[in-house]
Design an enzyme around this catalytic site. Structure first.
Site, mmCIF file in Angstrom:
data_model
loop_
_atom_site.group_PDB
_atom_site.id
_atom_site.type_symbol
_atom_site.label_atom_id
_atom_site.label_comp_id
_atom_site.label_asym_id
_atom_site.label_seq_id
_atom_site.Cartn_x
_atom_site.Cartn_y
_atom_site.Cartn_z
ATOM 1 C CG HIS A 64 -1.917 0.922 1.431
ATOM 2 N ND1 HIS A 64 -1.721 2.230 1.786
ATOM 3 C CD2 HIS A 64 -3.255 0.767 1.265
ATOM 4 C CE1 HIS A 64 -2.904 2.838 1.848
ATOM 5 N NE2 HIS A 64 -3.846 1.973 1.535
ATOM 6 C CG ASP A 101 0.123 -2.568 6.300
ATOM 7 O OD1 ASP A 101 -0.892 -2.776 6.988
ATOM 8 O OD2 ASP A 101 0.123 -1.826 5.303
ATOM 9 C CD GLN A 116 -7.281 -5.163 3.179
ATOM 10 O OE1 GLN A 116 -8.454 -5.459 3.284
ATOM 11 N NE2 GLN A 116 -6.877 -3.904 3.089
ATOM 12 C CE LYS A 163 -8.411 -0.336 5.388
ATOM 13 N NZ LYS A 163 -7.116 -0.498 4.767
ATOM 14 C CB CYS A 203 -3.483 3.057 -1.712
ATOM 15 S SG CYS A 203 -4.685 4.309 -1.339
#
Ligand SMILES: *Cc1c(COP(=O)(O)O)cnc(C)c1O
Length: 404
Positions: free
Chosen positions: A121, A198, A201, A224, A362
Site C-alpha cells: 500500500h 502491515d 488487511q 478495517k 493505493c
C-alpha cells in the site's frame, strides 16, 4: 457456524437503500461496516463518561481512563503481545508506520538498506522513501509474480548484512494475497534486520499472534475490523520501543518538563502525545470483542466459501480477468473486463446499489506490474452473502452489455 441473518441484524447500514436498491457493500478492504454493539459503545461514551484521561482525579476521568486502558489490554490479548505497554494507540496504520519510520531515521546511516515488497500500500512505500532520502539508506523492492505473490528466492538474494529493516504487508489490499510472513520474518532476522508487518488487511480475516510470529512491529487500523476510523495500534517489542525516540512532543508523553530539559514518559505514553482518540480506542476494544464473538475460524471458513463462489461466478463472464490468483488469498477479487475501463463498471454498478472500489487501490506499483490503469475490486466480509454476489454478477453483466 455463522448465523448470517442474525449477524446482518447487527449492521444498521446493511438495511439502507442506495439509488433505490438495498445496499450491497463490497468495499470492505477500504473500510468495514460498524455493528450496533460498537456504535452503542460510542454513544455510551459521549452520553455518560466523556472526559480527558490520565490526568483527572474526578470520577468521569477515571472511568474514561479505566475503559481506555481496558481496551489496550483487549488489544494486547487479541494480538498476544507480552505486555500492555507494547501496544501503542495510533490514529491508524499510516500513523504507526510513520512513527516507526521516524524512529529509524536516527538509527539508519548511508550504506544501510531498507526493503519493501512490490505488493505494498502507498502508506508502506512513501514513509520509507522519505526515510531513505533523509538517511542515505537505499530502498530495495521484493518483486512479485503474475499470481500476485512475492518471489521468495529474490527476497533471499536481496537480503544481506546491510539490510536493516524489512516492511511487508500481511495481506495485500489490492489483490488479497496472504504473504508468507512467517518465512519472511525468519529470513529478515537471520541477517539481523528488524521487520514491520502491515496488518491492516489481515486483521478482519485472521488473528495474528505477534509473539508466535516473533515480529518486531505490527500495525493495524480499527476501521478495517468493524471499529471506528481514526484509531489503530502499533505493536512493538519492548526493546525496540525503548530504543526508538518519541515521534511527537506534547502533553501525555513527558515525565518532567523544564525549559532546560524534558524527560520522556514510560511506555506506552512516550509515543502517545496529546489527547488521544479516547472514544475510538474504547470502541476499538469493543470491535475486537465483537469479532471474537463471531469467531475468526468461523469468519475464515465463511469468507473462503464466498470467495470461491464469487470467483467461479465472475469467471463465467466472457473477457473477465482476475488479478491476484494466489492459492493463499482472502476474500478480495480484483478484476477487469477486456476493453472496458474499471471506473465505468464501478459507476454503473453503483447505480444498482453496489459499492465496489475502482482504481489503483493505493498500490500503483502493482497496477504498473500488470500494465493496467486499475481494477474493479470487490472485497467481502463475513456479513456479506452469496445472494449479494449474484446481484454483483448480474450488475457486471449488465455493465458489460452497456459498455461494449
Ligand atoms: C487500509 C490500509 C492501509 C492504510 O490504513 P489507514 O487506516 O488509512 O492508515 C495500509 N495498508 C493496508 C494493507 C491497508 O489495507
Amino acid at each position: 457456524m455463522i448465523d448470517i441473518q442474525q449477524i446482518r441484524k447487527d449492521f444498521p447500514i446493511l438495511h439502507r437503500t442506495v439509488n433505490g436498491k438495498l445496499l450491497v457493500y463490497f468495499d470492505n478492504a477500504a473500510t468495514s461496516q460498524t455493528p450496533k454493539q460498537v456504535i452503542d459503545v460510542i454513544v455510551d461514551y459521549y452520553s455518560n463518561y466523556n472526559a480527558n484521561i490520565h490526568r483527572g482525579v474526578h470520577t468521569l476521568s477515571q472511568e474514561a481512563t479505566d475503559k481506555y486502558e481496558q481496551a489496550r489490554q483487549k488489544i494486547q490479548k487479541h494480538f498476544n503481545a507480552a505486555q500492555a505497554h507494547e501496544i501503542i494507540f495510533t490514529s491508524g496504520t499510516t500513523h504507526g508506520i510513520n512513527l516507526v519510520a521516524h524512529g529509524f531515521s536516527s538509527i539508519l546511516k548511508k550504506g544501510d538498506e531498507v526493503m519493501v515488497s512490490a505488493l505494498e500500500h502507498h502508506s508502506n512505500i512513501v514513509p520509507w522513501q522519505m526515510l531513505c532520502e533523509k538517511t542515505g539508506a537505499q530502498l530495495k523492492v521484493i518483486p512479485m509474480n503474475d499470481e500476485g505473490e512475492l518471489i521468495l528466492s529474490s527476497f533471499e538474494e536481496l537480503l544481506s548484512e546491510n539490510t536493516k529493516l524489512v516492511f511487508v504487508n500481511h495481506i495485500s489490499n489490492a489483490l488479497g494475497t496472504i504473504n508468507p510472513i512467517e518465512i519472511i520474518i525468519e529470513k529478515a532476522h537471520a541477517v539481523g534486520a528488524a521487520i514491520l508487518i502491515d496488518g491492516a488487511q489481515a486483521c478482519p480475516h485472521l488473528k495474528a499472534d505477534v509473539q508466535a510470529l516473533d515480529v518486531d512491529f505490527y500495525v493495524t487500523s480499527a476501521h478495517k475490523m468493524c471499529g471506528p476510523t481514526g484509531v489503530g495500534m502499533l505493536y512493538g517489542k519492548e526493546a525496540w520501543l525503548q530504543k526508538l525516540p518519541p515521534y511527537q512532543g506534547g502533553g501525555e508523553m513527558i515525565a518532567t518538563v523544564t525549559f532546560e530539559k524534558t524527560t520522556y514518559a514510560d511506555l506506552p505514553h512516550k509515543f502517545e502525545a496529546g489527547t488521544p482518540n479516547i472514544c475510538g480506542g474504547i470502541a476499538f476494544g469493543a470491535a475486537i470483542d465483537y469479532m471474537n464473538s463471531i469467531g475468526f475460524d468461523n469468519i475464515a471458513a465463511y469468507e473462503a466459501d464466498l470467495l470461491e463462489y464469487a470467483t467461479e461466478k465472475l469467471l463465467e463472464i466472457d473477457g473477465l480477468k482476475i488479478y491476484g490468483t494466489s492459492k493463499n488469498k482472502t476474500s478480495v477479487i480484483s478484476f477487469n473486463i477486456e476493453g472496458i475501463h474499471p471506473y465505468d463498471i464501478g459507476t454503473i454498478v453503483d447505480k444498482l446499489g453496489i459499492a465496489v472500489r475502482t482504481g489503483h487501490h493505493c498500490a500503483q506499483p502493482i497496477m504498473d506490474y500488470y500494465k493496467i490503469p486499475g481494477t474493479v475490486r470487490a472485497s467481502f466480509a463475513f456479513y456479506n452473502t452469496k445472494a449479494e454476489i449474484d446481484i454483483l454478477v448480474e450488475a457486471v453483466k449488465r455493465a458489460k452489455m452497456m459498455l461494449s
